[in-house]
Design a protein around this motif. Structure first.
Motif, PDB file in Angstrom:
ATOM      1  N   ARG A 189       0.684  -1.125   0.081  1.00 55.07           N
ATOM      2  CA  ARG A 189       0.056   0.140   0.044  1.00 55.07           C
ATOM      3  C   ARG A 189       0.856   1.239  -0.107  1.00 55.07           C
ATOM      4  N   ASP A 190       2.061   1.276   0.365  1.00 53.86           N
ATOM      5  CA  ASP A 190       2.929   2.260   0.573  1.00 53.86           C
ATOM      6  C   ASP A 190       4.023   2.291  -0.526  1.00 53.86           C
ATOM      7  N   THR A 191       3.965   1.328  -1.665  1.00 57.45           N
ATOM      8  CA  THR A 191       4.867   1.478  -2.720  1.00 57.45           C
ATOM      9  C   THR A 191       4.900   2.716  -3.434  1.00 57.45           C
ATOM     10  N   LEU A 192       5.843   3.462  -3.584  1.00 56.30           N
ATOM     11  CA  LEU A 192       5.762   4.625  -4.531  1.00 56.30           C
ATOM     12  C   LEU A 192       5.879   4.149  -6.046  1.00 56.30           C
ATOM     13  N   PHE A 193       4.847   5.113  -6.641  1.00 62.05           N
ATOM     14  CA  PHE A 193       4.772   4.906  -8.027  1.00 62.05           C
ATOM     15  C   PHE A 193       4.858   6.184  -8.716  1.00 62.05           C
ATOM     16  N   LEU A 224       7.175  24.136  -2.081  1.00 63.80           N
ATOM     17  CA  LEU A 224       5.667  24.331  -2.075  1.00 63.80           C
ATOM     18  C   LEU A 224       4.783  23.138  -1.973  1.00 63.80           C
ATOM     19  N   MET A 225       5.154  21.950  -2.934  1.00 64.52           N
ATOM     20  CA  MET A 225       4.073  20.888  -2.891  1.00 64.52           C
ATOM     21  C   MET A 225       4.667  20.106  -1.655  1.00 64.52           C
ATOM     22  N   GLU A 226       5.870  19.624  -1.353  1.00 65.89           N
ATOM     23  CA  GLU A 226       6.523  18.929  -0.450  1.00 65.89           C
ATOM     24  C   GLU A 226       6.435  19.253   1.002  1.00 65.89           C
ATOM     25  N   THR A 227       6.316  20.499   1.270  1.00 63.65           N
ATOM     26  CA  THR A 227       6.337  21.231   2.564  1.00 63.65           C
ATOM     27  C   THR A 227       4.859  21.887   2.938  1.00 63.65           C
ATOM     28  N   ARG A 228       4.276  22.063   1.937  1.00 70.19           N
ATOM     29  CA  ARG A 228       3.007  22.801   2.212  1.00 70.19           C
ATOM     30  C   ARG A 228       1.628  21.907   1.841  1.00 70.19           C
ATOM     31  N   LEU A 229       1.308  21.798   0.317  1.00 74.99           N
ATOM     32  CA  LEU A 229       0.407  21.202   0.083  1.00 74.99           C
ATOM     33  C   LEU A 229       0.074  19.626   0.412  1.00 74.99           C
ATOM     34  N   PHE A 230       1.215  18.832   0.177  1.00 71.67           N
ATOM     35  CA  PHE A 230       1.185  17.286   0.546  1.00 71.67           C
ATOM     36  C   PHE A 230       1.039  17.315   2.026  1.00 71.67           C
ATOM     37  N   PRO A 231       1.816  17.967   3.056  1.00 70.48           N
ATOM     38  CA  PRO A 231       1.251  17.777   4.468  1.00 70.48           C
ATOM     39  C   PRO A 231      -0.048  18.089   4.877  1.00 70.48           C
ATOM     40  N   LYS A 232      -0.654  19.180   4.071  1.00 69.73           N
ATOM     41  CA  LYS A 232      -1.964  19.696   4.321  1.00 69.73           C
ATOM     42  C   LYS A 232      -2.965  18.670   4.205  1.00 69.73           C
ATOM     43  N   LEU A 233      -2.621  17.886   3.089  1.00 65.45           N
ATOM     44  CA  LEU A 233      -3.660  16.769   2.815  1.00 65.45           C
ATOM     45  C   LEU A 233      -3.407  15.613   3.460  1.00 65.45           C
ATOM     46  N   GLY A 234      -2.504  15.451   4.247  1.00 64.28           N
ATOM     47  CA  GLY A 234      -2.131  14.427   5.326  1.00 64.28           C
ATOM     48  C   GLY A 234      -1.430  13.235   4.669  1.00 64.28           C
ATOM     49  N   PHE A 235      -0.572  13.522   3.359  1.00 71.17           N
ATOM     50  CA  PHE A 235       0.356  12.645   2.977  1.00 71.17           C
ATOM     51  C   PHE A 235       1.278  12.325   3.726  1.00 71.17           C
ATOM     52  N   ARG A 236       1.676  10.788   3.674  1.00 71.57           N
ATOM     53  CA  ARG A 236       2.770  10.368   4.402  1.00 71.57           C
ATOM     54  C   ARG A 236       3.828   9.857   3.347  1.00 71.57           C
ATOM     55  N   ASN A 237       3.298   9.422   2.133  1.00 71.00           N
ATOM     56  CA  ASN A 237       4.404   8.720   1.022  1.00 71.00           C
ATOM     57  C   ASN A 237       4.324   9.626  -0.203  1.00 71.00           C
ATOM     58  N   THR A 238       4.246  10.790  -0.490  1.00 73.22           N
ATOM     59  CA  THR A 238       4.250  11.413  -1.798  1.00 73.22           C
ATOM     60  C   THR A 238       5.320  12.455  -1.761  1.00 73.22           C
ATOM     61  N   SER A 298       3.619   8.820  -5.707  1.00 71.09           N
ATOM     62  CA  SER A 298       2.879   8.651  -4.601  1.00 71.09           C
ATOM     63  C   SER A 298       2.491   7.129  -4.583  1.00 71.09           C
ATOM     64  N   SER A 299       1.921   6.776  -3.521  1.00 73.36           N
ATOM     65  CA  SER A 299       1.163   5.474  -2.945  1.00 73.36           C
ATOM     66  C   SER A 299      -0.047   5.252  -3.192  1.00 73.36           C
ATOM     67  N   ALA A 300      -0.693   4.133  -3.350  1.00 70.14           N
ATOM     68  CA  ALA A 300      -2.077   4.110  -3.158  1.00 70.14           C
ATOM     69  C   ALA A 300      -2.918   4.351  -2.162  1.00 70.14           C
ATOM     70  N   ALA A 301      -1.995   4.254  -0.873  1.00 64.86           N
ATOM     71  CA  ALA A 301      -2.621   4.660   0.450  1.00 64.86           C
ATOM     72  C   ALA A 301      -2.775   6.339   0.365  1.00 64.86           C
ATOM     73  N   ASP A 302      -2.029   6.939  -0.133  1.00 61.60           N
ATOM     74  CA  ASP A 302      -1.724   8.553  -0.122  1.00 61.60           C
ATOM     75  C   ASP A 302      -2.947   9.079  -1.074  1.00 61.60           C
TER      76      ASP A 302
END
Length: 405
Positions: free
Chosen positions: A97-101, A214-228, A267-271
């Motif tokens: 579920r956490d494999t990065l594609f 901006l994507m990695e430190t702002r948007l992705f964390p706001k979306l609750g991502f762990r593996n993107t 990203s991963s399927a889980a994210d």
């Protein structure tokens, strides 16, 4: 093609769970229960969904020699991830579920969300010209194009890809300055990485930062991502799948100008199913991000049977498989199509399917969701499965998600 580093071989894993055991576990996840037996109806419904995923996606591995797949579904706020095959054939590393594609052009939906976020904060208007934020373009033909037109591929003929010789920023700026439209802005849609990439670059400039940061430190964390990620940290590289292209050689995406904005997310399927759930229920997000996600659901141009928004492409739901596949036919990607601007922009008034495909040389992705039905699906593969096959599999599963009791 990226050079393949040496990997130590991993120990053999325990025998996989039986198909029946897997279906039982998925039923528990989809029923939303953490302990105790699920109600019979919920378990039966969840097993029906799991069987639909198995029936739709298992054959793709053999038919298209796909090493591995991750499929995630969500229904009424409950999600499950199904995994098939291998992330790396050499070391026999299974997909999790956490494999990065590499998600290819599904990245554009994140770029659109960042631009809509900048708009929600009052940093830009979609009617702004890119030259407001990128001074090097002032006075060029692109200074007569709006950010909205860049974000919907209606700038007037920007091509699918940059020419081969445009490999660094100075050459890119020179090429943009020399570009001349082949049609008036806002009259035709021509799917384009340079168009969407420039849209993202302008949005990042409006926010006063670097796009990737901006994507990695702002948007992705706001979306609750762990593996993107756009830049995968060294510590996470073991989870990065290898893609497989021609000759079955392992491959990963090559760098290019505006690649992060157009096709650079991993990203991963889980994210990704978290992202779908954020689109299904934006109300749980903080107000600017909620406004941004809702902004990507607005339609701006009608192109045949499809409505083009920022990132997402829209169809009235239910939609036939034939109509959905036609909207992703090669002509829609490779040729200019007449576009009619929606004035005022269209906020969906009935059930609507939102979707986006994405590919790199070694990966294929598809995302689709229907807010009115509270259903959604993500498919990530480490081979570029033909788009009609991706859509057919997703369509079959979405029908079950919509109809299961």
């Amino acid at each position: 093609m990226a050079a393949r580093p040496h990997h130590r071989h991993e120990p053999r894993r325990k025998r996989a769970l039986s198909a029946r055991r897997k279906l039982t576990l998925v039923a528990l996840v989809l029923s939303g229960l953490s302990s105790g037996p699920p109600p019979a109806a919920a378990e039966a419904s969840s097993a029906q969904i799991a069987e639909a995923v198995e029936r739709a996606y298992r054959p793709l591995l053999k038919e298209y020699d796909v090493p591995g797949l991750a499929v995630a579904v969500t229904r009424d706020g409950q999600s499950a991830v199904f995994t098939f095959g291998l992330a790396d054939r050499e070391v026999q590393r299974p997909v999790t579920r956490d494999t990065l594609f590499e998600i290819g052009s599904v990245s554009k939906t994140f770029t659109a969300t960042l631009a809509a976020y900048a708009r929600a904060l009052g940093r830009l208007s979609l009617e702004d010209a890119p030259g407001r934020f990128l001074p090097s373009l002032r006075g060029s033909a692109l200074d007569r194009v709006s950010l909205l037109e860049l974000g919907t591929y209606t700038a007037g003929g920007l091509p699918l890809q940059f020419p081969d010789g445009v490999a660094e920023e100075a050459a890119m700026i020179a090429w943009f300055r020399d570009w001349q439209p082949s049609a008036p802005p806002g009259t035709q849609r021509r799917y384009s990485n340079p168009s969407l990439g420039l849209f993202g670059a302008a949005a990042a400039a409006a926010l006063g930062g670097n796009f990737t940061d901006l994507m990695e430190t702002r948007l992705f964390p706001k979306l609750g991502f762990r593996n993107t990620f756009i830049r995968i940290p060294e510590a996470e590289m073991d989870r990065y799948a290898w893609g497989y292209g021609k000759g079955d050689r392992p491959i990963r995406v090559n760098p290019g100008v505006l690649d992060a904005e157009a096709y650079g997310v991993k990203s991963s399927a889980a994210d990704m199913i978290r992202f779908v759930e954020a689109n299904l229920d934006p109300g749980r997000l903080d107000p600017p991000l909620r406004q941004a996600v809702e902004g990507t659901h607005v339609g701006y141009f009608r192109v045949g049977a499809m409505v083009q928004g920022l990132g997402w492409e829209q169809y009235p739901y239910p939609v036939s498989l034939e109509r959905l596949q036609a909207g992703h036919a090669p002509a829609m990607t490779l040729e200019a199509q007449p576009a009619a601007r929606l004035d005022p922009p269209q906020v969906p008034s009935g059930p609507t399917l939102f979707n986006k495909t994405g590919s790199t040389n070694g990966f294929g992705a598809y995302v689709a969701f229907v807010p009115d039905k509270r259903i959604g699906l993500v498919m990530l593969a480490n081979r570029a499965v033909p788009i009609p096959a991706r859509i057919a599999a997703a369509h079959a599963v979405l029908e079950v998600l919509a109809e299961a009791p």
